[in-house]
Design an enzyme around this catalytic site. Structure first.
Site, PDB file in Angstrom:
ATOM      1  N   GLY A  31      -1.994  -4.333   0.773  1.00 51.75           N
ATOM      2  CA  GLY A  31      -2.102  -5.575   1.522  1.00 51.75           C
ATOM      3  C   GLY A  31      -1.167  -6.664   1.064  1.00 51.75           C
ATOM      4  N   HIS A  88      -0.511   5.271   6.928  1.00 52.76           N
ATOM      5  CA  HIS A  88      -0.233   5.551   5.524  1.00 52.76           C
ATOM      6  C   HIS A  88       0.074   7.026   5.301  1.00 52.76           C
ATOM      7  CE1 HIS A  88      -2.596   1.769   5.383  1.00 52.76           C
ATOM      8  NE2 HIS A  88      -1.703   1.471   4.445  1.00 52.76           N
ATOM      9  N   SER A 141       0.804  -1.227   0.000  1.00 54.29           N
ATOM     10  CA  SER A 141       0.000   0.000   0.000  1.00 54.29           C
ATOM     11  C   SER A 141       0.833   1.272   0.000  1.00 54.29           C
ATOM     12  CB  SER A 141      -0.931   0.013   1.226  1.00 54.29           C
ATOM     13  OG  SER A 141      -0.173  -0.006   2.422  1.00 54.29           O
ATOM     14  N   ASN A 185       3.746  -6.083   5.660  1.00 57.23           N
ATOM     15  CA  ASN A 185       2.510  -6.831   5.915  1.00 57.23           C
ATOM     16  C   ASN A 185       2.803  -8.233   6.455  1.00 57.23           C
ATOM     17  OD1 ASN A 185       0.536  -4.897   5.192  1.00 57.23           O
ATOM     18  ND2 ASN A 185       0.991  -5.247   3.037  1.00 57.23           N
ATOM     19  N   ASP A 189      -5.311   7.141   9.754  1.00 55.32           N
ATOM     20  CA  ASP A 189      -4.925   5.888  10.407  1.00 55.32           C
ATOM     21  C   ASP A 189      -3.536   5.973  11.034  1.00 55.32           C
ATOM     22  OD1 ASP A 189      -3.188   5.728   8.249  1.00 55.32           O
ATOM     23  OD2 ASP A 189      -4.253   4.095   7.251  1.00 55.32           O
TER      24      ASP A 189
END
Length: 242
Positions: free
Chosen positions: A104, A217, A67, A133, A214
């Site tokens: 992801g 990111h 991402s 991830n 969040d």
């Protein structure tokens, strides 16, 4: 140097709860750790293997990432990969950029997708931005390391130069594990003699305004900084890429 690293780890630690919550939500929903269905900057249909030979022309740079490279939460063409494409158009117009990043994505997913990408694109350079991830999902570091090694080997066997981009994880995963994770990228770069960027988010983690809600990111405003972290390692590779 030590004080800077401690400050960095402290900043990452403050985001640990956010990472953990995101991971649990992802597991519960059976979706990628980024919390959304996988999306790629280049559709899979565009990078599938083809019986037709790849057209001759400008050399290609493939970005195989997650991402952080797939413009998660950003407007189209505002991520660091898109900015790299624009910079190359000015300084090295003989290069195309194929962004094969998926939100992801894990090292296993990248390893699985890579052969078709290499067959279709035949890149001169492969930028590998994967691994975060894996750690967030609790995938054994030995498997992640093996996958990254296979990605590098496959790329080099296909005639591409490789640039490995490193990542950090919050120290609440265990300081020893977090440091081992971080050092893995440097060790792989040394083992396979690849170009290397220690930390994609270097210089960003102390500024919350450079991250989305969040706090994981980066925002659009952070993307030029990310490109500036990559560019010094990439630029020397361009003249040698075929």
């Amino acid at each position: 140097m030590v004080s800077n690293r401690l400050a960095l780890l402290g900043r990452l630690s403050s985001r640990a709860a956010g990472f953990a919550a995101l991971c649990m939500a992802a597991v519960a929903a059976s979706v990628p750790v980024d919390g959304i269905a996988a999306t790629a900057s280049v559709p899979a249909s565009k990078v599938q293997a083809s019986k037709e030979p790849a057209s001759k022309g400008p050399a290609s740079i493939v970005v195989l990432g997650d991402s952080l490279s797939a413009e998660y939460g950003l407007d189209r063409d505002t991520g660091w990969v898109a900015l790299m494409r624009k910079r190359l158009a000015q300084s090295a117009p003989d290069y195309n950029v194929v962004n094969a990043s998926i939100s992801g994505e894990t090292t296993t997913g990248g390893k699985t997708r890579l052969p078709a990408i290499l067959a279709r694109v035949r890149p001169g350079v492969v930028i590998v931005e994967l691994g975060a991830n894996d750690a967030l999902r609790g995938i054994p570091l030995t498997l992640s390391t093996s996958n990254l090694g296979a990605i590098i080997e496959s790329s080099q066997s296909a005639g591409a130069k490789v640039l490995v981009i490193g990542m950090r994880i919050p120290p609440n995963y265990g300081p020893d594990y977090a440091e081992h994770f971080f050092q893995t990228f440097a060790e792989l770069a040394k083992q396979y003699r690849t170009a290397y960027v220690p930390f994609l988010l270097d210089g960003l983690v102390d500024d919350p305004s450079l991250f989305q809600a969040d706090q994981i990111h980066p925002t659009a405003a952070a993307q030029p900084h990310m490109l500036d972290n990559v560019w010094p390692a990439l630029k020397p590779m361009l003249k040698d890429a075929q």
